[in-house]
Design a protein around this motif. Sequence first.
Motif, PDB file in Angstrom:
ATOM      1  N   ARG A 140      15.646 -56.659 -49.270  1.00  0.00           N
ATOM      2  CA  ARG A 140      17.068 -56.614 -49.584  1.00  0.00           C
ATOM      3  C   ARG A 140      17.346 -55.810 -50.851  1.00  0.00           C
ATOM      4  NH1 ARG A 140      16.421 -62.690 -50.852  1.00  0.00           N
ATOM      5  NH2 ARG A 140      16.119 -62.676 -53.097  1.00  0.00           N
ATOM      6  N   CYS A 158      13.803 -68.728 -48.406  1.00  0.00           N
ATOM      7  CA  CYS A 158      14.974 -67.868 -48.228  1.00  0.00           C
ATOM      8  C   CYS A 158      16.187 -68.720 -47.913  1.00  0.00           C
ATOM      9  CB  CYS A 158      14.734 -66.866 -47.108  1.00  0.00           C
ATOM     10  SG  CYS A 158      13.426 -65.724 -47.434  1.00  0.00           S
ATOM     11  N   PRO A 171      23.660 -55.405 -45.616  1.00  0.00           N
ATOM     12  CA  PRO A 171      23.216 -54.442 -46.631  1.00  0.00           C
ATOM     13  C   PRO A 171      23.325 -53.021 -46.093  1.00  0.00           C
ATOM     14  CG  PRO A 171      21.622 -56.213 -46.388  1.00  0.00           C
ATOM     15  CD  PRO A 171      22.611 -56.371 -45.291  1.00  0.00           C
ATOM     16  N   CYS A 227      23.491 -55.963 -38.650  1.00  0.00           N
ATOM     17  CA  CYS A 227      23.026 -54.821 -39.434  1.00  0.00           C
ATOM     18  C   CYS A 227      22.629 -53.700 -38.466  1.00  0.00           C
ATOM     19  CB  CYS A 227      21.871 -55.218 -40.352  1.00  0.00           C
ATOM     20  SG  CYS A 227      20.319 -55.597 -39.516  1.00  0.00           S
ATOM     21  N   ILE A 252      21.937 -58.743 -53.200  1.00  0.00           N
ATOM     22  CA  ILE A 252      22.155 -59.277 -51.852  1.00  0.00           C
ATOM     23  C   ILE A 252      21.361 -60.574 -51.707  1.00  0.00           C
ATOM     24  CG2 ILE A 252      21.815 -58.879 -49.371  1.00  0.00           C
ATOM     25  CD1 ILE A 252      23.973 -57.107 -50.582  1.00  0.00           C
ATOM     26  N   GLU A 253      22.039 -61.601 -51.263  1.00  0.00           N
ATOM     27  CA  GLU A 253      21.395 -62.899 -51.055  1.00  0.00           C
ATOM     28  C   GLU A 253      20.984 -63.040 -49.592  1.00  0.00           C
ATOM     29  OE1 GLU A 253      20.776 -65.139 -53.383  1.00  0.00           O
ATOM     30  OE2 GLU A 253      21.816 -64.086 -54.991  1.00  0.00           O
ATOM     31  N   PRO A 254      19.973 -63.866 -49.308  1.00  0.00           N
ATOM     32  CA  PRO A 254      19.600 -64.102 -47.914  1.00  0.00           C
ATOM     33  C   PRO A 254      20.798 -64.631 -47.117  1.00  0.00           C
ATOM     34  CG  PRO A 254      17.929 -64.984 -49.371  1.00  0.00           C
ATOM     35  CD  PRO A 254      19.101 -64.602 -50.229  1.00  0.00           C
ATOM     36  N   THR A 301      16.974 -65.707 -40.552  1.00  0.00           N
ATOM     37  CA  THR A 301      17.522 -64.966 -41.686  1.00  0.00           C
ATOM     38  C   THR A 301      17.416 -63.479 -41.368  1.00  0.00           C
ATOM     39  OG1 THR A 301      16.768 -66.706 -43.184  1.00  0.00           O
ATOM     40  CG2 THR A 301      17.314 -64.572 -44.174  1.00  0.00           C
ATOM     41  N   LEU A 312      25.886 -62.891 -42.034  1.00  0.00           N
ATOM     42  CA  LEU A 312      26.387 -61.519 -42.034  1.00  0.00           C
ATOM     43  C   LEU A 312      27.678 -61.430 -41.235  1.00  0.00           C
ATOM     44  CD1 LEU A 312      23.247 -59.221 -41.669  1.00  0.00           C
ATOM     45  CD2 LEU A 312      24.418 -59.966 -43.734  1.00  0.00           C
ATOM     46  N   THR A 315      17.911 -58.997 -45.458  1.00  0.00           N
ATOM     47  CA  THR A 315      18.264 -59.811 -46.620  1.00  0.00           C
ATOM     48  C   THR A 315      17.079 -60.630 -47.124  1.00  0.00           C
ATOM     49  OG1 THR A 315      19.042 -61.757 -45.372  1.00  0.00           O
ATOM     50  CG2 THR A 315      20.660 -59.985 -45.795  1.00  0.00           C
TER      51      THR A 315
END
Length: 115
Positions: A76, A16, A114, A33, A80-82, A67, A29, A71
């Motif tokens: 995810r 990841c 996300p 989240c 969406i990327e890690p 991580t 981020l 993600t």
Amino acid sequence: MSTDTEGLYEDDTVSCPVADEATGEVRVLSERCSTCIFRPGNPFRSTMPTTIRDMIAEAVAVEGHVTCHATLPGSRPAGIEPAICRGFADMYGHRSLALRFGDALGMIREIPPPA
């Protein structure tokens, strides 16, 4: 200190990377989240499993990062990327080599969590 991450991912060989391969930017981020384990008031926080506490302690000990779970592969949304967990960055960013280098080089890219 070792961590027991067995069972956290379906395929524990999945990598990841949180840095963009082309630009070198480190993704983090822009905010926590909605289910962040570091979010105050998250009921999971008070009963955080030992494996997660150990994962955090290990990341700090090796100047790594955590991580964001939202993600990770399999969790995810498409596109969406890690990215590094915002809660981890807020609490331990000064201990993370990726975040320190990214900050020093102006290579931090904040992405929204996300939906």
